[in-house]
Design an enzyme around this catalytic site. Structure first.
Site, mmCIF file in Angstrom:
data_model
loop_
_atom_site.group_PDB
_atom_site.id
_atom_site.type_symbol
_atom_site.label_atom_id
_atom_site.label_comp_id
_atom_site.label_asym_id
_atom_site.label_seq_id
_atom_site.Cartn_x
_atom_site.Cartn_y
_atom_site.Cartn_z
ATOM 1 C CD GLU A 172 -25.340 -4.954 1.136
ATOM 2 O OE1 GLU A 172 -25.247 -4.537 2.301
ATOM 3 O OE2 GLU A 172 -24.630 -4.517 0.204
ATOM 4 C CB SER A 229 18.341 -0.863 0.140
ATOM 5 O OG SER A 229 17.686 -0.163 -0.899
ATOM 6 C CG ASP A 235 16.279 2.978 -3.233
ATOM 7 O OD1 ASP A 235 17.519 2.958 -3.291
ATOM 8 O OD2 ASP A 235 15.631 2.697 -2.211
ATOM 9 N NE ARG A 294 7.025 -3.240 -10.967
ATOM 10 C CZ ARG A 294 7.456 -2.609 -9.885
ATOM 11 N NH1 ARG A 294 6.853 -1.509 -9.468
ATOM 12 N NH2 ARG A 294 8.480 -3.088 -9.190
#
Length: 377
Positions: free
Chosen positions: A57, A178, A210, A217
């Site tokens: 606002e 994976s 991993d 990013r």
């Protein structure tokens, strides 16, 4: 209530503005505001800025002042009830009253305890006509702020579990590989969903397997979500990539006892991480208590990118509100599943979800499914 076509158009414009607050306004809600006249002229518009900065606002009023025309007698269309309390910024309802706004159309009321109808009541007491929209625009405003509402009304974040899998539901090969099941477009889209979140959660298994960064990013963002690691035994290596800037890191352990635990904790803290002890049964992290802690820290949406074990623990505990699943058009065969729970005795014991949306993203399919009953708050 029955709104005019102009009202609906302006509220949809305000919703589009509110979407620009994603990755900006947390822990505050995402709000948009348009100020204009019944003849269709728009005098000013804006969206909520960073916490401690101006709300939608005030941004709209500032834009109108720069443009020149007076807003006295104008209408403000806003996606959430104007605040009525002094926080890090003054009350927005007072700013609208002082500017001479004659009418305010609100998509939905704000359940935050220090607002919760007070903003609307204060506007009306000052002679401002207030219309509460309801309907589709209220639903859209609610969905945009589902995490804020979850934190305010349930005391914990809205939990969205992201999974990338093959058509046969495998998230990795049997050997753990994976990267990458889904394509570039799906991964970029996943970063846009990360940006929505106040925090991204993973488990120590994913960190060790991993070594992910888990930051945003692939899309621009002003805020980086807090990276949260469920790591009962404090096995996160001090060299882990997710410990690097930008953004904060929270390592959640079940204990840090003895000289070895203290040394591991000190090594992680030396890398800038915060270590939180959240002890649960069996020497594991208490996941429900963790969500309460994250809610107390102002986390609205929690984005889960974890492995099959942590996924299963969260699902079994009834802590997952929504699934964000990317399916790649390939078959893997034997491998790791989405969530390692069961076996169930009956199909009636299955966790029930309903589909909200589906879309093709590059060569992959994105599914959004919500746990039945989880959004009834």
């Amino acid at each position: 209530m029955n709104l005019s076509e102009l009202d609906l158009a302006r509220l949809h414009e305000a919703l589009s503005l509110a979407e620009t607050a994603i990755g900006v306004s947390d822990p505050n809600p995402r709000v948009g505001c348009v100020i204009g006249l019944p003849d269709g002229r728009v005098l000013g518009s804006g969206a909520t800025q960073q916490a401690g900065g101006p709300h939608a606002e005030v941004m709209a009023l500032r834009a109108a002042r720069v443009a020149g025309p007076s807003v006295r007698g104008a209408t403000a269309w806003v996606t959430l009830e104007p605040c009525a309390h002094q926080g890090r910024t003054p009350p927005c309802c007072d700013a609208l009253i002082d500017a001479g706004i004659a009418r305010v159309v609100v998509s939905m009321a704000d359940p935050f305890p220090q607002v919760n109808g007070t903003g609307i009541a204060r506007l009306r007491a000052a002679g401002v006509k207030v219309d509460l929209a309801g309907g589709a625009v209220a639903t859209a405003a609610r969905e945009l702020n589902i995490g804020f509402l979850s934190r305010v009304l349930r005391g914990r974040p809205w939990v969205r579990m992201k999974i990338a899998a093959s058509l046969d539901g495998r998230t990795a090969l049997a050997n753990g590989a994976s990267q990458w099941i889904t394509g570039d477009a799906a991964r970029a889209d996943g970063h846009a969903w990360r940006r929505r979140a106040s925090a991204v959660l993973t488990g120590i298994g994913t960190v060790l397997d991993d070594d992910p960064r888990l930051d945003v990013r692939a899309v621009p963002t002003l805020l980086q979500p807090v990276r949260v690691v469920v790591d009962s035994g404090l096995r996160t290596p001090p060299t882990a990539r997710l410990l690097a800037p930008p953004g904060k890191v929270l390592i959640v352990a079940a204990a840090a006892d003895g000289a070895e635990g203290a040394a591991r904790r000190a090594a992680l803290e030396a890398q800038g991480a915060e270590v939180l002890i959240q002890t649960g049964p069996g020497g594991k992290v208490d996941l429900a208590a963790l969500l309460d802690s994250l809610g107390a820290r102002g986390v609205n949406e929690l984005h889960v990118e974890a492995g099959h074990k942590l996924n299963a623990s969260l699902l079994r505990a009834g802590l997952v509100d929504e699934l964000l699943v990317y399916l790649a058009p390939k078959l893997i065969g034997l491998g790791r599943e989405m969530a390692a729970f069961g076996p169930l005795e009956s199909l009636t014991d299955a966790l029930q979800f309903h589909f909200l949306d589906f879309a093709r993203v590059g060569e992959d399919l994105r599914l959004l499914a919500r746990r039945v009953g989880q959004d009834e708050f």
